[in-house]
Write an enzyme that holds these catalytic residues in place. Structure first.
Site, PDB file in Angstrom:
ATOM      1  N   LYS A 106       5.898  -1.808   0.175  1.00  0.00           N
ATOM      2  CA  LYS A 106       4.512  -2.258  -0.078  1.00  0.00           C
ATOM      3  C   LYS A 106       4.263  -2.545  -1.535  1.00  0.00           C
ATOM      4  CE  LYS A 106       5.349   2.082   0.452  1.00  0.00           C
ATOM      5  NZ  LYS A 106       5.318   3.164   1.391  1.00  0.00           N
ATOM      6  N   GLU A 130       6.021  -5.498   8.191  1.00  0.00           N
ATOM      7  CA  GLU A 130       5.165  -4.621   9.002  1.00  0.00           C
ATOM      8  C   GLU A 130       5.232  -3.167   8.543  1.00  0.00           C
ATOM      9  OE1 GLU A 130       3.028  -5.438  11.878  1.00  0.00           O
ATOM     10  OE2 GLU A 130       2.432  -3.502  11.096  1.00  0.00           O
ATOM     11  N   VAL A 133       2.887  -1.244   5.726  1.00  0.00           N
ATOM     12  CA  VAL A 133       1.534  -0.703   5.909  1.00  0.00           C
ATOM     13  C   VAL A 133       1.474   0.073   7.219  1.00  0.00           C
ATOM     14  CG1 VAL A 133      -0.930  -1.248   6.093  1.00  0.00           C
ATOM     15  CG2 VAL A 133       0.544  -2.679   4.672  1.00  0.00           C
ATOM     16  N   GLY A 135       3.256   2.650   8.283  1.00  0.00           N
ATOM     17  CA  GLY A 135       4.497   3.206   8.849  1.00  0.00           C
ATOM     18  C   GLY A 135       4.834   2.568  10.186  1.00  0.00           C
ATOM     19  N   ILE A 137       2.924   2.091  12.789  1.00  0.00           N
ATOM     20  CA  ILE A 137       1.831   1.442  13.535  1.00  0.00           C
ATOM     21  C   ILE A 137       1.912  -0.076  13.341  1.00  0.00           C
ATOM     22  CG2 ILE A 137      -0.649   1.405  13.967  1.00  0.00           C
ATOM     23  CD1 ILE A 137      -0.950   3.752  12.055  1.00  0.00           C
ATOM     24  N   GLY A 188      10.804  13.446   3.737  1.00  0.00           N
ATOM     25  CA  GLY A 188      11.081  12.010   3.537  1.00  0.00           C
ATOM     26  C   GLY A 188       9.833  11.156   3.586  1.00  0.00           C
ATOM     27  N   ASP A 202      -0.119   4.079  -3.772  1.00  0.00           N
ATOM     28  CA  ASP A 202       0.511   3.590  -2.539  1.00  0.00           C
ATOM     29  C   ASP A 202      -0.556   3.085  -1.563  1.00  0.00           C
ATOM     30  OD1 ASP A 202       2.992   3.590  -0.669  1.00  0.00           O
ATOM     31  OD2 ASP A 202       1.493   4.724   0.454  1.00  0.00           O
ATOM     32  N   LYS A 206      -1.169  -0.828  -0.112  1.00  0.00           N
ATOM     33  CA  LYS A 206      -1.333  -1.180   1.303  1.00  0.00           C
ATOM     34  C   LYS A 206      -2.690  -1.845   1.547  1.00  0.00           C
ATOM     35  CE  LYS A 206       1.727   2.589   2.680  1.00  0.00           C
ATOM     36  NZ  LYS A 206       1.818   4.039   2.888  1.00  0.00           N
ATOM     37  N   GLY A 308       7.969   8.434   7.400  1.00  0.00           N
ATOM     38  CA  GLY A 308       9.108   9.129   8.009  1.00  0.00           C
ATOM     39  C   GLY A 308      10.132   8.163   8.549  1.00  0.00           C
TER      40      GLY A 308
HETATM   41  P1  NDP Z   1      14.852   6.445  -0.483  1.00  0.00           P
HETATM   42  O1  NDP Z   1      14.708   6.736  -1.932  1.00  0.00           O
HETATM   43  O2  NDP Z   1      15.124   7.551   0.466  1.00  0.00           O
HETATM   44  O3  NDP Z   1      16.014   5.356  -0.286  1.00  0.00           O
HETATM   45  C1  NDP Z   1      16.273   4.315  -1.161  1.00  0.00           C
HETATM   46  C2  NDP Z   1      17.790   4.176  -1.261  1.00  0.00           C
HETATM   47  O4  NDP Z   1      18.090   2.981  -1.993  1.00  0.00           O
HETATM   48  C3  NDP Z   1      18.411   5.350  -2.024  1.00  0.00           C
HETATM   49  O5  NDP Z   1      19.597   5.756  -1.393  1.00  0.00           O
HETATM   50  C4  NDP Z   1      18.686   4.728  -3.392  1.00  0.00           C
HETATM   51  O6  NDP Z   1      19.717   5.364  -4.106  1.00  0.00           O
HETATM   52  C5  NDP Z   1      19.060   3.320  -3.001  1.00  0.00           C
HETATM   53  N1  NDP Z   1      18.947   2.383  -4.106  1.00  0.00           N
HETATM   54  C6  NDP Z   1      18.066   2.372  -5.130  1.00  0.00           C
HETATM   55  N2  NDP Z   1      18.303   1.329  -5.945  1.00  0.00           N
HETATM   56  C7  NDP Z   1      19.361   0.676  -5.440  1.00  0.00           C
HETATM   57  C8  NDP Z   1      20.080  -0.469  -5.823  1.00  0.00           C
HETATM   58  N3  NDP Z   1      19.777  -1.172  -6.918  1.00  0.00           N
HETATM   59  N4  NDP Z   1      21.125  -0.883  -5.062  1.00  0.00           N
HETATM   60  C9  NDP Z   1      21.460  -0.190  -3.950  1.00  0.00           C
HETATM   61  N5  NDP Z   1      20.808   0.903  -3.520  1.00  0.00           N
HETATM   62  C10 NDP Z   1      19.771   1.342  -4.267  1.00  0.00           C
HETATM   63  O7  NDP Z   1      13.552   5.651  -0.070  1.00  0.00           O
HETATM   64  P2  NDP Z   1      12.949   5.470   1.401  1.00  0.00           P
HETATM   65  O8  NDP Z   1      14.036   5.200   2.364  1.00  0.00           O
HETATM   66  O9  NDP Z   1      12.001   6.574   1.687  1.00  0.00           O
HETATM   67  O10 NDP Z   1      12.054   4.181   1.195  1.00  0.00           O
HETATM   68  C11 NDP Z   1      12.609   2.889   1.217  1.00  0.00           C
HETATM   69  C12 NDP Z   1      11.467   1.867   1.198  1.00  0.00           C
HETATM   70  O11 NDP Z   1      10.677   2.048   2.368  1.00  0.00           O
HETATM   71  C13 NDP Z   1      10.501   2.004   0.025  1.00  0.00           C
HETATM   72  O12 NDP Z   1      10.030   0.731  -0.338  1.00  0.00           O
HETATM   73  C14 NDP Z   1       9.361   2.819   0.593  1.00  0.00           C
HETATM   74  O13 NDP Z   1       8.136   2.608  -0.072  1.00  0.00           O
HETATM   75  C15 NDP Z   1       9.313   2.254   1.995  1.00  0.00           C
HETATM   76  N6  NDP Z   1       8.706   3.107   2.999  1.00  0.00           N
HETATM   77  C16 NDP Z   1       9.092   4.422   3.092  1.00  0.00           C
HETATM   78  C17 NDP Z   1       8.545   5.229   4.059  1.00  0.00           C
HETATM   79  C18 NDP Z   1       8.894   6.661   4.182  1.00  0.00           C
HETATM   80  O14 NDP Z   1       8.283   7.349   5.004  1.00  0.00           O
HETATM   81  N7  NDP Z   1       9.877   7.158   3.424  1.00  0.00           N
HETATM   82  C19 NDP Z   1       7.567   4.687   5.027  1.00  0.00           C
HETATM   83  C20 NDP Z   1       7.241   3.296   4.840  1.00  0.00           C
HETATM   84  C21 NDP Z   1       7.805   2.550   3.861  1.00  0.00           C
HETATM   85  P3  NDP Z   1      19.330   6.529  -5.153  1.00  0.00           P
HETATM   86  O15 NDP Z   1      18.732   7.628  -4.345  1.00  0.00           O
HETATM   87  O16 NDP Z   1      20.625   6.887  -5.772  1.00  0.00           O
HETATM   88  O17 NDP Z   1      18.345   5.940  -6.107  1.00  0.00           O
HETATM   89  N1  HSE Z   2       4.961   7.465   0.883  1.00  0.00           N
HETATM   90  C1  HSE Z   2       4.363   6.741   1.941  1.00  0.00           C
HETATM   91  C2  HSE Z   2       3.391   7.649   2.670  1.00  0.00           C
HETATM   92  C3  HSE Z   2       5.405   6.261   2.896  1.00  0.00           C
HETATM   93  O1  HSE Z   2       3.422   8.856   2.443  1.00  0.00           O
HETATM   94  O2  HSE Z   2       2.579   7.132   3.435  1.00  0.00           O
HETATM   95  C4  HSE Z   2       4.855   5.348   3.968  1.00  0.00           C
HETATM   96  O3  HSE Z   2       4.452   4.136   3.432  1.00  0.00           O
END
Ligand code: NDP
Ligand code: HSE
Length: 442
Positions: A106, A130, A133, A135, A137, A188, A202, A206, A308
Site C-alpha cells: 500500500k 487488492e 487494502v 488484507g 477482504i 506477522g 499505514d 490505504k 497476516g
Molecule cells: P516481510 O518483511 O515479512 O517480508 C519481506 C521480505 O522481502 C523479507 O524476507 C525481506 O528480506 C525481503 N526483501 C526486502 N528487500 C528485498 C530486496 N531488495 N530483494 C529481495 N528481497 C527483499 O514483509 P511482509 O511479508 O509482512 O509484507 C510484504 C508486503 O505485504 C509489504 O508491502 C506489506 O506492507 C504488505 N502487506 C503485509 C501484510 C501483513 O499482514 N504482513 C498484510 C497486507 C499487506 P529482509 O527481511 O532480509 O529485509
Molecule cells: N501492517 C498492516 C496491518 C498489514 O497491521 O494492517 C496489513 O496491511
C-alpha cells in the site's frame, strides 16, 4: 492446460503465504481458472533460511530481485518486499519488460501508484493491488466493480490489523501497549517499521487509495490528516467505555459537493470514538472493516482479517487469478485499476483540516482547584462549542487530575483555537488528548 508463469519478490510473511497457497490450493485454482499458476522464480535477500516448503526448493531462487523482473520465463511479478524503494524501481522495470504486476504494498501504491498505472496502461499490462487494502477482504473489488453503479457518499474503515489488535487487547485484557505491539509483530501483522502502523501512516496509505477509487480522483496520500494510537492509554479506553463508546483507529473519506459539482474530499485518519452499538465497534482483533455508502445501494460493510500470512495471500492470489483469466490478450477488458476510465479521473482538492466538522472527546489534565472547570467551559462557550457530557472523577490535592468532556459538532479550526486558549489557562496542563467522534446513526 495453459499456464501463467509467476516470479515472486520477497519470501517474508506474505511471500511464504503466497507460495503455500499455490501448493495447497493448486487443484482448486486450476479448476476455477482453467489454467495453472506456476511459481517459476523467487528472490529474497537471504536465501540460506529454511523456508520449509517443497515448492520453494523446486523454484529458481536468487538474491537479486532484478533477475526476477527481467526474466524471460516470467509473465507476472508478485511484489512482496514492501516499502517505497527498491519496490518502485523493481515494479517499473517489471512493467517495462511487459510483465503484469500484483502487489500487497500500500505504501508503494499510495505514493507511486499514479506513475505505475500510467506505465502499465502504456505497456498494456495489468496491475493488481487488492491485498494492499483490508488484507484478505476483497473490498477494492467490491468498490471498483460491485458498487460501480453508485456515487459513493462515504467510506469508513478499520484498516490496520495491528492497531485493532492492540486496541482490542488493551480493552479486553488490560494488556500493555508495548507488549501487544510485540505480539502483533510476532504474528506477522506489523509493517517492517511498526511506526507506520501505530502512527496511522499505514491506514492513511490505504485510505488514500480507497478515497481515490471511491470518488474518481488522484491518490493524494500526503494530504491525509493522520494521527495514530500511540497516545491512547488504558485509562482513556476505560473513560470512553463508561460514556458508551469504544476507540477504533478509523480512516474516513467523504466527498464535499454534489455529483458533478463535487469539489473537495475529506480524508482523515485518527483514533475515533464509535458507539458500542455500532456494527464497526464489534470488529475486533486483527479484523478490518470497510463500510461504504453508495447512493443506490446505501450502507454496505465488508469485514475480515486485515493482516497476516494466509488472508493476505488469499487476496494476492485472487488478483493473480483475475489477470491469468484474461491474459495474455484480454487485459484491456479488466476494470481500470482505480475504477474510473483514466481520462475521467479528476484533480479534486482535499478539504483543509480546519474545515472538518466533528464532535470531540477532550481530556484535560488540571490542578484540582476551584473555578478550573468554569474557566474551561467559558472558553468553549466563547467559541460556541457546546457540551454533551463532562466528568471529573478523581480528586487530588497536589497532582493534576483528568477532566473529560464530549462536545457537540464544531469545526476543527474552531476547536483548535479554543484548545490553545484553554492550555494557556492557569491550572491547565498542555497535555490535552483530543479524540474525534462518529455516531454511525446511533
Ligand atoms: P516481510 O518483511 O515479512 O517480508 C519481506 C521480505 O522481502 C523479507 O524476507 C525481506 O528480506 C525481503 N526483501 C526486502 N528487500 C528485498 C530486496 N531488495 N530483494 C529481495 N528481497 C527483499 O514483509 P511482509 O511479508 O509482512 O509484507 C510484504 C508486503 O505485504 C509489504 O508491502 C506489506 O506492507 C504488505 N502487506 C503485509 C501484510 C501483513 O499482514 N504482513 C498484510 C497486507 C499487506 P529482509 O527481511 O532480509 O529485509
Ligand atoms: N501492517 C498492516 C496491518 C498489514 O497491521 O494492517 C496489513 O496491511
Amino acid at each position: 492446460m495453459s499456464e501463467i508463469r509467476v516470479g515472486l519478490l520477497g519470501l517474508g510473511t506474505i511471500g511464504i503465504g503466497v507460495a503455500r497457497i499455490l501448493i495447497e490450493q493448486q487443484e482448486l485454482i486450476s479448476r476455477r481458472l482453467g489454467k495453472q499458476v506456476r511459481l517459476v522464480t523467487a528472490a529474497d535477500r537471504i536465501l540460506g533460511r529454511d523456508f520449509d516448503l517443497d515448492l520453494i526448493s523446486s523454484v529458481r531462487l536468487t538474491d537479486d530481485a532484478n533477475d526476477v523482473v527481467t526474466a524471460d520465463d516470467v509473465d507476472l511479478v508478485i511484489e512482496l518486499i514492501g516499502g517505497y524503494e527498491p519496490a518502485r524501481s523493481l515494479v517499473m522495470t517489471a512493467i517495462e519488460h511487459g510483465k503484469h504486476v500484483v502487489t500487497a504494498n500500500k505504501a508503494l501504491i499510495a505514493k507511486h501508484g499514479e506513475e505505475i498505472f500510467l506505465l502499465a496502461a502504456e505497456k498494456g499490462v495489468a496491475i493488481g493491488f487488492e491485498a494492499a487494502v483490508g488484507g484478505g477482504i476483497p473490498c477494492l473489488k467490491a468498490l471498483r466493480e460491485g458498487l460501480s453503479a453508485n456515487a459513493i457518499e462515504s467510506v469508513y474503515g478499520i484498516l490496520n490489523g495491528t492497531c485493532n489488535f492492540i486496541l482490542t487487547k488493551m480493552e479486553n485484557e488490560g494488556a500493555d501497549y508495548a507488549d501487544v505491539l510485540r505480539e502483533a509483530q510476532e504474528l506477522g501483522y506489523a509493517e517492517a517499521d511498526p511506526t507506520f502502523d501505530v502512527e496511522g501512516i499505514d491506514t492513511a496509505h490505504k485510505l488514500s487509495i480507497l478515497a481515490a477509487m471511491a470518488f474518481g480522483s488522484r491518490i493524494r496520500f500526503d494530504e491525509v490528516f493522520t494521527e495514530g494510537i500511540s497516545r491512547i492509554s488504558a485509562a482513556d479506553i476505560e473513560a470512553v467505555s463508561e460514556l458508551g463508546y469504544r476507540i477504533k483507529l478509523l480512516g474516513i473519506a467523504k466527498p464535499h459537493g454534489d455529483g458533478s459539482d463535487m469539489k473537495r474530499i475529506e480524508m482523515r485518519v485518527h483514533p475515533t470514538l464509535v458507539p458500542l452499538s455500532a456494527q464497526i465497534a464489534q470488529v475486533s482483533d486483527s479484523y478490518n472493516a470497510v463500510q461504504i455508502c453508495g447512493d443506490f445501494v446505501e450502507q454496505t460493510i465488508y469485514i475480515g482479517r486485515g493482516a497476516g500470512e494466509r488472508p493476505t495471500a488469499s487476496a494476492v492470489i485472487a488478483d493473480v487469478m483475475d489477470i491469468a483469466r484474461v491474459a495474455p490478450d484480454g487485459v484491456a477488458h479488466l476494470a481500470p485499476p482505480m475504477g474510473f476510465v483514466e481520462s475521467e479521473r479528476s484533480e479534486l482538492e482535499t478539504l483543509p483540516v480546519a474545515d472538518i466538522e466533528c464532535e470531540y472527546y477532550l481530556r484535560f489534565m488540571v490542578q484540582d482547584k476551584p473555578g478550573v472547570i468554569a474557566a474551561i467551559t467559558s472558553v468553549l462557550s466563547d467559541h460556541r462549542i457546546s457540551l454533551e457530557a463532562l466528568s471529573q472523577k478523581e480528586r487530588h490535592a497536589t497532582q493534576a487530575v483528568p477532566i473529560v468532556m464530549l462536545t457537540h459538532e464544531t469545526a476543527e479550526g474552531n476547536l483548535q483555537a479554543a484548545i490553545s486558549r484553554i492550555t494557556s489557562l492557569t491550572n491547565v496542563e498542555e497535555d490535552v488528548l483530543i479524540l474525534r467522534k462518529e455516531n454511525f446513526g446511533a
